[in-house]
Design a protein around this motif. Structure first.
Motif, PDB file in Angstrom:
ATOM      1  N   ILE A 122       0.844  -1.199   0.000  1.00  0.00           N
ATOM      2  CA  ILE A 122       0.000   0.000   0.000  1.00  0.00           C
ATOM      3  C   ILE A 122       0.874   1.241   0.000  1.00  0.00           C
ATOM      4  N   ALA A 123       1.900   1.216   0.862  1.00  0.00           N
ATOM      5  CA  ALA A 123       2.783   2.378   0.958  1.00  0.00           C
ATOM      6  C   ALA A 123       3.438   2.648  -0.388  1.00  0.00           C
ATOM      7  N   LEU A 124       3.919   1.597  -1.027  1.00  0.00           N
ATOM      8  CA  LEU A 124       4.595   1.766  -2.306  1.00  0.00           C
ATOM      9  C   LEU A 124       3.645   2.243  -3.378  1.00  0.00           C
ATOM     10  N   SER A 125       2.421   1.721  -3.353  1.00  0.00           N
ATOM     11  CA  SER A 125       1.497   2.162  -4.389  1.00  0.00           C
ATOM     12  C   SER A 125       1.116   3.614  -4.167  1.00  0.00           C
ATOM     13  N   LEU A 126       1.124   4.049  -2.909  1.00  0.00           N
ATOM     14  CA  LEU A 126       0.874   5.463  -2.648  1.00  0.00           C
ATOM     15  C   LEU A 126       2.038   6.303  -3.176  1.00  0.00           C
ATOM     16  N   VAL A 127       3.264   5.805  -2.987  1.00  0.00           N
ATOM     17  CA  VAL A 127       4.416   6.480  -3.555  1.00  0.00           C
ATOM     18  C   VAL A 127       4.266   6.560  -5.066  1.00  0.00           C
ATOM     19  N   ALA A 128       3.809   5.424  -5.628  1.00  0.00           N
ATOM     20  CA  ALA A 128       3.738   5.343  -7.075  1.00  0.00           C
ATOM     21  C   ALA A 128       2.774   6.361  -7.658  1.00  0.00           C
ATOM     22  N   ILE A 129       1.724   6.681  -6.925  1.00  0.00           N
ATOM     23  CA  ILE A 129       0.757   7.594  -7.507  1.00  0.00           C
ATOM     24  C   ILE A 129       0.962   9.021  -7.019  1.00  0.00           C
ATOM     25  N   ALA A 130       2.021   9.224  -6.250  1.00  0.00           N
ATOM     26  CA  ALA A 130       2.214  10.556  -5.691  1.00  0.00           C
ATOM     27  C   ALA A 130       2.307  11.601  -6.787  1.00  0.00           C
ATOM     28  N   GLY A 131       2.808  11.209  -7.950  1.00  0.00           N
ATOM     29  CA  GLY A 131       2.949  12.172  -9.026  1.00  0.00           C
ATOM     30  C   GLY A 131       1.702  12.311  -9.877  1.00  0.00           C
ATOM     31  N   ARG A 185      12.918  -9.825 -10.336  1.00  0.00           N
ATOM     32  CA  ARG A 185      14.106 -10.448  -9.732  1.00  0.00           C
ATOM     33  C   ARG A 185      15.214  -9.408  -9.545  1.00  0.00           C
ATOM     34  N   ALA A 186      15.338  -8.500 -10.518  1.00  0.00           N
ATOM     35  CA  ALA A 186      16.389  -7.483 -10.442  1.00  0.00           C
ATOM     36  C   ALA A 186      16.051  -6.390  -9.439  1.00  0.00           C
ATOM     37  N   ASN A 187      14.774  -6.302  -9.086  1.00  0.00           N
ATOM     38  CA  ASN A 187      14.338  -5.254  -8.151  1.00  0.00           C
ATOM     39  C   ASN A 187      13.534  -5.892  -7.022  1.00  0.00           C
ATOM     40  N   PRO A 188      14.223  -6.607  -6.149  1.00  0.00           N
ATOM     41  CA  PRO A 188      13.503  -7.404  -5.136  1.00  0.00           C
ATOM     42  C   PRO A 188      12.709  -6.553  -4.145  1.00  0.00           C
ATOM     43  N   GLY A 189      12.954  -5.259  -4.142  1.00  0.00           N
ATOM     44  CA  GLY A 189      12.169  -4.414  -3.251  1.00  0.00           C
ATOM     45  C   GLY A 189      10.859  -3.947  -3.877  1.00  0.00           C
ATOM     46  N   SER A 234      10.151 -13.658  -5.926  1.00  0.00           N
ATOM     47  CA  SER A 234       9.773 -13.905  -4.529  1.00  0.00           C
ATOM     48  C   SER A 234       8.277 -13.681  -4.346  1.00  0.00           C
ATOM     49  N   PRO A 235       7.600 -14.628  -3.679  1.00  0.00           N
ATOM     50  CA  PRO A 235       6.154 -14.456  -3.443  1.00  0.00           C
ATOM     51  C   PRO A 235       5.841 -13.165  -2.693  1.00  0.00           C
ATOM     52  N   SER A 236       6.792 -12.671  -1.929  1.00  0.00           N
ATOM     53  CA  SER A 236       6.523 -11.452  -1.160  1.00  0.00           C
ATOM     54  C   SER A 236       6.392 -10.229  -2.061  1.00  0.00           C
ATOM     55  N   GLN A 237       6.784 -10.357  -3.324  1.00  0.00           N
ATOM     56  CA  GLN A 237       6.653  -9.229  -4.249  1.00  0.00           C
ATOM     57  C   GLN A 237       5.306  -9.223  -4.969  1.00  0.00           C
ATOM     58  N   LEU A 238       4.534 -10.279  -4.779  1.00  0.00           N
ATOM     59  CA  LEU A 238       3.328 -10.468  -5.592  1.00  0.00           C
ATOM     60  C   LEU A 238       2.078 -10.468  -4.730  1.00  0.00           C
TER      61      LEU A 238
END
Lengths: 181, 428
Positions: free
Chosen positions: A12-21, A104-108, A147-151
């Motif tokens: 959720i936090a990342l998706s909020l970052v993603a739409i900040a613009g 895979r290249a961006n595990p975060g 990684s399942p944690s990314q999905l």
């Protein structure tokens, strides 16, 4: 294969970052009505929550990260399915592999796999079919070493069609899984 | 643009646009040729009122499929009480029943006195006086419809009930969703929720005071319960995966739902008071769309354990289920008739997705109406009509069909798409 709660929060936090613009924001209003039979009474709107909506925006991870192939989210973020099927079609395997390489290249980085159906059939059953499609993509990425944690899987069923209309082509364009970074 | 508005201003603007545009209209496409002729004469003294009471009653009766109201232009006379009625005039018009009435307005108190006459028997069936305020005239007319309908058919009228439904406008990320309730004739609509994310599956509590629904407003599905009078609501479930298809138990204490937190979607029961969850199904297939039997002792649900969606019945306390539907490869979203003897469901036939009725004892399935994209059937509390969602002229509209399939009509919105109807229980 379960996503843990903290991963969800992070998503959720990342998706909020993603739409900040993005400029798209919205709200949800809970209304009240007068009692049953009370004619002419309007609802009073109260904003119950604020949230952003948006998808396919670029993440902070990718912006300004150079021009390496795996540093950009793949451009093709939608794959399509046959009627009543959750099978990955051969022509979309390269799309999934590109997303697998990127993840895979961006595990975060997290991505939400949004499952969709066409409008035929009942809404609640379609919600389950959309989830099955998104899970099919999730399993494919899992095998590719993501990684399942990314999905995360979110099914919208027939609730968010990409196109209107009742032709076979319209239906085909709505039977899809969208990568929402 | 929206960023410039305060939330309050936005809410107020939304409220006014909702009042103006969210009502549904009625468009009768197929009357019942075997319907009983009735005449509802304009009520004397009602000319100055904001609503045409006799017309509302006639429209209610016609929509039921049980009656064909006589056109006003065909009436020789317009009596307002039985001492003015010449039975021979109405016999000549083949009218079986006649409703006459008069209205007296004294300030904000409106008194409606009406009589129902049997033309063949030349007898009085019903006479009653109804009091109403000027803002509750439609409700008063629906009550009169209920009484007339029950007096003639022996079936309790459901004209004073309400429907919940979902609207959407726009496309893709710009779609706006609304949850509304309105009178059973589509009028008097009130917004319950509006959101940028999907809202679906409204379900009335058995007392008619609350709605459960699924909202994606956190960008994930969650089940909410909202009190209609206060607008207060609670989020009941937001598990990972599907939170879907809420259905109240007849005693109002439990909510059946479909959750996929443990893998494929399964049916769970939540005790609303304690929040305790009980898992009812456990398989590698889809189980969703739970619905209770009227006695609360069993649930039906959709499962694709046989390969395609079919309707199954499971007694509470049992772990096994009985398959109920065998006609065709797609039968879903079953719902019991109020007497528990019939099943209404969505059936895929040769010409698309239809509302169908299956007799539980014989297993015989009959398609109702001629829609190709029917979904979300919801049966009226008296079992006479089924409301559903479908497509018409490229728009999502609500349709209704009588339980015998003889009469049908549509309820389109002025703009946007409508779907996901849920018929309320009796409210009075």
């Amino acid at each position: 294969m379960r996503l843990k709660p903290y991963v969800r929060s992070l998503t959720i936090a990342l998706s909020l970052v993603a739409i900040a613009g993005c400029s798209s924001t919205g709200g949800t209003q809970g209304g009240t009505s007068s009692g049953a039979g009370g004619a002419g009474a309007g609802g009073t709107g109260t904003s119950t929550s604020g949230y952003g909506s948006g998808q396919a925006g670029s993440t902070g991870v990718s912006s300004g990260a150079g021009q390496m192939a795996d540093s950009r989210i793949p451009d093709v973020r939608t794959i399509y399915f046959a009627f009543d099927s959750d099978t990955i079609r051969p022509e979309f395997q390269s799309v999934l592999e590109a997303h697998a390489r990127y993840l895979r290249a961006n595990p975060g980085t997290q991505v939400i796999l949004q499952g969709h159906t066409d409008k035929r059939g009942t809404r609640e059953y379609n919600l389950a079919l959309g989830e099955r499609r998104a899970n099919s993509v999730k399993r494919y990425l899992d095998v590719q070493g993501v990684s399942p944690s990314q999905l995360e899987v979110v099914s919208y069923g027939e609730e968010r069609p990409a196109v209107r209309g009742n032709t076979e082509e319209d239906f085909a364009r709505n039977r899809r899984v969208v990568f929402a970074y | 643009m929206r960023n410039l508005m305060t939330p309050w201003l936005f809410a107020i603007l939304m409220m006014f646009s909702a009042l103006a545009q969210a009502d549904l209209t009625i468009d009768i496409t197929r009357g019942n040729e075997q319907a009983t002729p009735i005449a509802v004469v304009p009520f004397a003294g009602g000319e100055g009122l904001s609503e045409d009471l006799a017309q509302i009653v006639a429209d209610d009766l016609e929509r039921s499929g049980y009656f064909t109201p006589l056109a006003r232009s065909a009436m020789f006379t317009q009596p307002s009480s039985r001492d003015q009625v010449t039975y021979g005039d109405w016999k000549a018009l083949n009218t079986r029943y006649l409703a006459v009435g008069q209205v007296n307005q004294n300030g904000n108190n409106i008194t409606i006195r009406y009589e129902l006459l049997n033309i063949g028997g030349e007898s009085l069936m019903l006479e009653e006086t109804v009091n109403a305020s000027p803002t509750a005239l439609r409700a008063a007319a629906h009550r009169i419809s209920d009484r007339i309908f029950e007096e003639i058919t022996g079936i309790r009228g459901a004209f004073s009930t309400r429907i919940a439904y979902v609207t959407s406008s726009g496309l893709g990320d710009n779609t706006r969703y609304g949850l509304y309730i309105a009178d059973a004739d589509g009028r008097n609509s009130q917004e319950i929720l509006s959101s940028d994310e999907p809202v679906m599956s409204p379900a009335w509590s058995p007392d008619g005071k609350k709605l459960a629904y699924v909202s994606f407003e956190t960008q994930r599905p969650a089940i909410y319960v909202q009190d209609l009078a206060s607008g207060r609501r609670a989020k009941l479930t937001s598990f990972e995966g599907l939170n879907s298809a809420p259905a109240w138990s007849p005693d109002g204490r439990k909510l059946a739902m479909a959750l996929s937190k443990d893998g494929q979607p399964d049916i769970y029961l939540m005790d609303i008071g304690s929040g305790n969850l009980q898992r009812l199904t456990d398989g590698g297939s889809i189980e969703t769309e739970p619905s209770w039997s009227p006695d609360g002792r069993s649930l039906i649900y959709t499962s694709d354990r046989s390969g395609g969606p079919q309707v199954y019945r499971q007694m509470l306390g049992d772990s096994s289920a009985e398959r109920l539907t065998y006609t065709g490869g797609y039968n879903a979203r079953g719902q019991f008739s109020p007497d528990g003897e019939q099943l209404f469901l969505i059936h895929r036939g040769n010409r698309g997705y239809k509302v169908a009725r299956q007799d539980l004892s014989s297993g015989r399935l009959v398609e109702l109406g001629d829609s190709r994209f029917a979904e979300s059937p919801s049966v009226a509390p008296n079992g006479t009509m089924v409301i559903f969602a479908t497509q018409r002229n490229g728009k999502g509209v609500l349709g209704a069909v009588s339980a015998d399939g003889r009469a049908s009509f549509f309820l389109p919105a002025a703009q946007g798409d409508v779907r996901d109807p849920a018929w309320s229980p009796f409210l009075n």
